[in-house]
Design an enzyme around this catalytic site. Structure first.
Site, PDB file in Angstrom:
ATOM      1  CE  LYS A 197      -1.985   2.605   3.201  1.00 10.23           C
ATOM      2  NZ  LYS A 197      -2.056   3.938   2.577  1.00 10.23           N
ATOM      3  N   GLY A 249       6.870   4.262   8.771  1.00 11.26           N
ATOM      4  CA  GLY A 249       5.985   5.384   9.071  1.00 11.26           C
ATOM      5  C   GLY A 249       6.169   5.846  10.493  1.00 11.26           C
ATOM      6  CB  SER A 250       3.991   7.878  12.645  1.00  6.13           C
ATOM      7  OG  SER A 250       2.868   7.081  12.944  1.00  6.13           O
ATOM      8  CB  THR A 251       6.993   6.174  16.804  1.00  2.00           C
ATOM      9  OG1 THR A 251       8.288   6.396  16.227  1.00  2.00           O
ATOM     10  CG2 THR A 251       7.158   5.314  18.048  1.00  2.00           C
ATOM     11  N   GLY A 254       3.279   2.405  14.255  1.00  4.58           N
ATOM     12  CA  GLY A 254       4.125   1.222  14.410  1.00  4.58           C
ATOM     13  C   GLY A 254       3.801   0.456  15.687  1.00  4.58           C
ATOM     14  CB  CYS A 305      12.397   8.255   8.458  1.00  7.94           C
ATOM     15  SG  CYS A 305      13.337   7.331   7.270  1.00  7.94           S
ATOM     16  CD  GLU A 402       9.569  11.509  12.512  1.00  5.65           C
ATOM     17  OE1 GLU A 402      10.436  11.047  11.783  1.00  5.65           O
ATOM     18  OE2 GLU A 402       8.600  10.839  12.925  1.00  5.65           O
TER      19      GLU A 402
END
Lengths: 493, 264
Positions: A197, A249-251, A254, A305, A402
């Site tokens: 995706k 992607g983002s923490t 995740g 990142c 971030e």
């Protein structure tokens, strides 16, 4: 083009130099009005019957309609991948599998300009980056992993490497095609099939990639591309017939995926957020370091990142470094991503722009000093000027969170020990930079920095042969190099 | 009236060119007249290989991998010609696949053959493989194409350059391959092909002071004289197997170890 300076001034100041427009031709790219999902080797309309527009963040121009995959679509894609895995793909000898990957690498090279234009148009990144970095690296990644397909036993001596099965892969919007190649190339090389995706805001190069799969003659179902939003990703991760999930992607997301997959035995790799420290010692080559800092944070609008968003400067050179940095910032050209002279393109989306603005406002509220060079931002589209914060407290949000934008926070330190402590004082650990002319100090720092990648006297370097991935809350697993094979294999012993 | 075919003149392949032997000698093999290389031709070939070495060894591994892959592409399009020069289509396919297999090694060697060494002291220490230099190859008599390719690919993939004595009785495969090499992106001089008498050329190359290693796989066991001649400049004498393996590549590599102190 000459600057319009008053007639009284004989020599225009360098700051008033203008560059003639040098736009990359767009006609190399022929977009379709509508892109369906790529399932089982065919473009199909989504069962969800939902579509969404994809735009250029630089102009908000409508580019195409893209399918929004729902649960039924995700299911069909996984089924197609399962079918290919249990059929043709696993029956193929590894040396033949390799040839498909070599073909894909060659086709990406052949169609590189078209892909670069699509990447810049859809993602907002300067054409010189998509043309010289993203697309060549994507091709190189396929070429590198193609070579591994029939050599896995040399990477894992005395073990029997086998493919996992079907991999569900979710990639971010900052390096769309490059992240696709980081995911698909090792997965296929190891004998898996995939459902990938792309990010909601940057689906175009993944959709062009489906045509490359067709040209390469890749068996149907080996690669399936499903476009959509966060809900599509959530459906994919939850699908019961996956053997592997890979997420970049983002923490926050995740961690949610880690919880979701608990107890399922699905193999997982995560490449998450960071707040990379870029550490400048007083014995560095100062001009080179300034270039490195600028590249480290303003490369790709800071949508990296591993961006060097936290500058740690040794106190003795703080003032000259900041002065040089500010002067350098004034020469950054912000504007049309398709212009070959552009250094800083558009912010990827409205949402991301809002987040950058919010964090920058909090930085100002915390008492940090903000500097932005004078620059004219286009009226339409999503733009943010290159920004430096000085006098930043270690506890400030702009030093901790971030930002994922062209925003740099400058902090100071006195001793190497203090630099290590400050650099490691974050829940993340993806990358770090060290600038010093002293080799032994580079290695001393590298031993102590809790980060998956340490760049010395350089920053943001990527290569298919070089493993990449984080410590701590920046995720687990490595992508790239020999180490990037393991996440896509199981071992009988 | 039937058409009379225009026949090819089979010549040497040195420095990207197709010269006749300077000696003016030829011999008949496979019903064709082919060049019989001399000591001077061997010298020219070594000179071409030495000249090509710095640039080829200095090319990025990614680049070398792509160039080898390009050679495989060129061989595939000449598969029909190549088939006629060897045992047939199957041998050509095996030869092409072997080139692709070795192409994939170009950018992986240090990850398998090198690494960092955990020395007991404040030092960072790593070992990386590097090409040894100019390699003389005595190719096996048979199979004419697969045997040749199996010896050339592991030599050049790491950055060595090669001077190859082809199959004596079946040299045409090498000369067809030369045309594929000449139209690939392989720089001139990286592969040089000499047709002629192995018993004459082998000792010349074994004794040559600017050759770093000699692959005696095709010498048929009788290597004592070659090994003695090779001693003068401490040539590496390699006797390889016929299987594809990274150890075939490592036979033509040097290991370089670098130390650097660690400390503030």
């Amino acid at each position: 083009m000459a600057a319009k300076s008053p007639a009284t001034r004989a020599v225009p100041s360098p700051l008033e130099w203008e560059y003639a427009p040098a736009p990359e031709a767009r006609d190399i790219l022929a977009l379709e009005d509508r892109y369906g999902l790529y399932i089982g080797g065919e473009q199909v309309a989504p069962r969800s019957r939902k579509w969404f527009p994809t735009i250029s963040p630089a102009t908000e121009e409508h580019l195409a309609e893209v399918a929004l995959a729902g649960p039924r679509d995700v299911d069909l894609a996984v089924q197609a991948a399962r079918g290919a895995f249990e059929g043709e793909w696993s029956a193929l000898r590894p040396a033949e599998r390799a040839k498909y990957l070599f073909r894909i690498a060659r086709l990406i090279q052949e169609r590189s300009r078209e892909l670069a234009v699509a990447e810049s148009l859809n993602g907002g990144k300067p054409i010189k980056e998509s043309r010289d970095v993203d697309i060549p690296l994507a091709a190189a990644h396929f070429f590198y992993y193609a070579g591994w397909a029939d050599k896995l036993e040399y990477a894992f001596p005395n073990r029997k490497p086998r493919p996992l099965g079907v991999a569900g892969q979710i990639i971010p919007w900052n390096f769309p095609l490059l992240m696709l190649s980081w995911k698909i190339a090792p997965a296929l090389a190891c004998g898996n099939t995939v459902v990938l995706k792309p990010a909601e805001t940057t689906p175009l190069t993944a959709l062009i990639f489906t045509d490359i799969c067709r040209q390469a003659g890749l068996p149907a179902g080996v690669v399936n591309i499903i476009t959509g939003d966060g809900s599509t990703g959530a459906h994919l991760v939850k699908h019961p017939d996956l053997d592997k999930v890979a997420f970049t992607g983002s923490t926050g997301v995740g961690k949610a995926i880690r919880r979701e997959l608990a107890g399922t035995g699905v193999k997982l790799t995560l490449e998450l957020g960071r707040k990379a420290a870029n550490i400048i010692f007083d014995d560095c080559a100062l001009d080179q370091a300034v270039e490195g800092v600028v590249h480290g944070i303003y490369f790709n609008q800071g949508h990296v990142c591993c961006a060097g968003s936290r500058l740690l400067v040794q106190e003795s050179i703080y003032e000259p470094l900041v002065a040089k940095l500010k002067r350098r910032l004034r020469t950054i050209r912000v504007g049309d991503p398709l212009d070959k002279n552009t250094d800083l393109g558009a912010i990827n989306s409205r949402m991301q722009l809002d987040r950058i603005r919010e964090l920058v406002a909090s930085g100002e509220g915390d008492g940090a000093e903000m500097y932005q060079p004078p620059c004219r931002l286009p009226e339409r589209g999503y733009w943010f000027a290159p920004t430096v914060f000085t006098n930043v407290a270690q506890s400030s949000r702009i030093a901790q969170e971030e930002i994922f934008g062209p925003v740099l926070s400058v902090l100071t330190f006195r001793t190497p020990e203090e630099a290590v402590e400050k650099a490691n004082n974050t829940p993340y650990g993806l990358s770090a930079g060290v600038w010093t002319e002293k080799g032994s100090r580079i290695l001393w720092m590298a031993e102590r920095l809790r980060a998956g990648v340490v760049w010395a006297n350089t920053f943001n370097r990527f290569d298919p042969t070089s493993p990449f991935g984080g410590y701590k809350e920046s995720g687990f697993g490595r992508e790239g190099g020999l180490h990037g094979l393991e996440p896509y294999l199981r071992f009988d012993r | 009236m039937s058409r009379i075919a225009v026949r090819k003149t089979y010549k040497l392949y040195i420095g990207g060119k197709f010269p006749r032997s300077e000696s003016g000698r030829t011999y008949e093999a496979e019903g064709q007249n082919v060049a019989r290389a001399s000591r001077k031709d061997a010298r020219d070939a070594v000179q071409a290989a030495r000249g090509a070495f710095p640039k080829w060894a200095g090319a990025t591994p990614y680049n070398r991998g792509q160039v080898l892959y390009r050679l495989a592409e060129m061989m595939e399009t000449r598969a029909a010609d190549l088939s006629r020069s060897c045992s047939g289509r199957r041998e050509v396919e095996r030869a092409i696949d072997r080139v692709v297999w070795y192409a994939g090694w170009a950018d992986k060697l240090p990850q398998v053959l090198g690494g960092s060494n955990p020395v007991a002291g404040p030092y960072f220490n790593f070992t990386a493989p590097e090409p040894t230099g100019v390699v003389a190859v005595l190719a096996p008599e048979l199979p004419p194409l697969e045997g040749l390719v199996s010896r050339i690919a592991p030599v050049i993939v790491s950055g060595n350059t090669a001077v190859v004595v082809t199959s004596e009785t079946r040299p045409l495969a090498a000369l067809e391959l030369a045309e594929a090499i000449a139209t690939s992106d392989l720089p001139d001089g990286v592969v040089n092909l000499l047709t002629g008498y192995r018993s004459e050329l082998g000792p010349i190359l074994a004794a040559h002071m600017d050759v770093n290693a000699i692959d005696v796989t095709g010498a048929g066991g009788e290597t004592t004289e070659l090994e003695i001649l090779a001693a003068d400049n401490v040539k590496r004498v390699i006797r390889a197997g016929s299987e594809q393996s990274p150890w075939e590549i490592s036979a033509f590599l040097e290991s370089k170890t670098v130390w650097h102190p660690v400390g503030v």
